[in-house]
Design a protein around this motif. Structure first.
Motif, PDB file in Angstrom:
ATOM      1  N   SER A  32      14.012  -4.306   2.976  1.00  0.00           N
ATOM      2  CA  SER A  32      12.714  -3.637   2.886  1.00  0.00           C
ATOM      3  C   SER A  32      12.757  -2.602   1.772  1.00  0.00           C
ATOM      4  CB  SER A  32      12.359  -2.936   4.201  1.00  0.00           C
ATOM      5  OG  SER A  32      12.258  -3.863   5.272  1.00  0.00           O
ATOM      6  N   ILE A  33      11.601  -2.419   1.117  1.00  0.00           N
ATOM      7  CA  ILE A  33      11.467  -1.391   0.088  1.00  0.00           C
ATOM      8  C   ILE A  33      10.152  -0.651   0.290  1.00  0.00           C
ATOM      9  CG2 ILE A  33      10.763  -1.119  -2.318  1.00  0.00           C
ATOM     10  CD1 ILE A  33      13.610  -0.838  -2.185  1.00  0.00           C
ATOM     11  N   ILE A  34      10.261   0.674   0.381  1.00  0.00           N
ATOM     12  CA  ILE A  34       9.079   1.537   0.378  1.00  0.00           C
ATOM     13  C   ILE A  34       9.216   2.460  -0.818  1.00  0.00           C
ATOM     14  CG2 ILE A  34       7.779   3.310   1.614  1.00  0.00           C
ATOM     15  CD1 ILE A  34       8.889   2.114   4.219  1.00  0.00           C
ATOM     16  N   ALA A  35       8.282   2.345  -1.754  1.00  0.00           N
ATOM     17  CA  ALA A  35       8.297   3.176  -2.954  1.00  0.00           C
ATOM     18  C   ALA A  35       6.906   3.790  -3.105  1.00  0.00           C
ATOM     19  CB  ALA A  35       8.668   2.351  -4.178  1.00  0.00           C
ATOM     20  N   GLY A  36       6.644   4.807  -2.298  1.00  0.00           N
ATOM     21  CA  GLY A  36       5.286   5.345  -2.207  1.00  0.00           C
ATOM     22  C   GLY A  36       4.462   4.499  -1.252  1.00  0.00           C
ATOM     23  N   VAL A  37       4.417   3.197  -1.512  1.00  0.00           N
ATOM     24  CA  VAL A  37       3.809   2.232  -0.603  1.00  0.00           C
ATOM     25  C   VAL A  37       4.861   1.170  -0.277  1.00  0.00           C
ATOM     26  CG1 VAL A  37       1.486   2.576  -1.518  1.00  0.00           C
ATOM     27  CG2 VAL A  37       2.942   0.799  -2.491  1.00  0.00           C
ATOM     28  N   GLN A  38       4.619   0.433   0.779  1.00  0.00           N
ATOM     29  CA  GLN A  38       5.548  -0.629   1.145  1.00  0.00           C
ATOM     30  C   GLN A  38       5.378  -1.811   0.208  1.00  0.00           C
ATOM     31  OE1 GLN A  38       6.725  -1.655   5.365  1.00  0.00           O
ATOM     32  NE2 GLN A  38       5.353  -3.352   4.916  1.00  0.00           N
TER      33      GLN A  38
END
Length: 210
Positions: free
Chosen positions: A10-16
Motif C-alpha cells: 500500500s502507498i499513501i502519499a497525501g492520498v491513497q
C-alpha cells in the motif's frame, strides 16, 4: 531467472495511490502497468527497485535477483559523457576496461550508428537519450526489467525497434513496464495490472484484451 512478489503493498502519499496489492511477477511474465498520471506507476516501480519505501506491505525478490530499472529522466552527471561512455559507466569501475565491448553490444541492440556513440549525451535527441538509458540498464545483465514510460520521445521507427528488442534480446527476463502507449503494450506484454486507489486488477492478458 527469478521472481518479484508484491505482498499487501500500500502507498499513501497525501492520498491513497493503491492498497493491499499482491502480485507475483515471474519468468515469462511481461506486465503492462496502467494508471492515470500521478496515480502511482512511477512510485510502484521505485518501490520495487528499492528506491522508495511503501506505506505498508513488502516486496520480496528472489535471492540474488538483479533488477534493471529504466527511469524517465537522464541523470545530469551523464550529460557530459559520450553515449558509449554513459552506457559503460553503468558497470563497476574495475570492469570497464576489460568489458568495454559490452557497451557496444548493448548499443548494437538498437542499431545505434557508430558516429552516434561518440556524441555527448546532452547533444542527443530525446529518443536516443531514452535508448541510451535502456542500454545502460541492459549492459549490467539484469534478471528482470522495470521500465517507466520507455516510448517517451521515441519516433515510430524507434518504438518498433524497442518492441523488437524486448521481444528478442530481452524476451527471457520478467518485465514490468508503465506506458500510455496501447499499441506498444499490446506488442510486448502478456499481462496487465490496472493500479487503482481501491482494488487494483491484474489480468493474464495484454492491454487491449484486458
Amino acid at each position: 531467472m527469478g521472481s518479484i512478489s508484491l505482498q499487501n503493498l500500500s502507498i499513501i502519499a497525501g492520498v491513497q495511490l493503491f492498497r493491499d496489492l499482491s502480485v507475483v511477477i515471474a519468468d515469462g511474465d511481461r506486465v503492462g502497468l496502467i494508471a492515470g498520471n500521478g496515480l502511482g506507476k512511477t512510485t510502484l516501480l521505485r518501490i520495487i527497485a528499492g528506491l522508495t519505501e511503501a506505506t505498508s506491505g513488502d516486496v520480496v525478490r528472489s535471492r540474488g535477483l538483479r533488477l534493471g530499472y529504466v527511469e524517465q529522466d537522464v541523470p545530469k552527471d551523464l550529460m557530459g559523457l559520450s553515449m558509449r561512455d554513459a552506457v559503460l559507466a553503468a558497470l563497476p569501475p574495475t570492469d570497464r576496461e576489460a568489458d568495454a565491448w559490452k557497451a557496444d553490444v548493448a548499443l548494437d541492440g538498437f542499431d545505434t550508428p557508430w558516429e552516434m556513440r561518440d556524441r555527448l549525451v546532452r547533444e542527443l535527441s530525446g529518443g536516443w537519450q531514452r535508448l541510451m538509458l535502456i542500454a545502460r540498464v541492459w549492459v549490467s545483465e539484469p534478471d528482470a526489467l522495470l521500465m517507466d514510460e520507455p516510448t517517451n520521445h521515441l519516433d515510430l521507427a524507434k518504438i518498433f525497434r524497442l518492441e523488437q528488442w524486448l521481444n528478442r534480446e530481452a524476451r527471457s527476463v520478467p518485465l514490468l513496464v508503465a506506458s500510455h502507449d496501447r499499441d506498444f503494450l499490446d506488442a510486448v506484454t502478456n499481462r496487465t495490472l490496472f493500479l487503482r486507489p481501491g482494488t487494483s486488477r491484474y489480468f493474464p492478458l495484454s492491454y487491449s484484451a484486458a
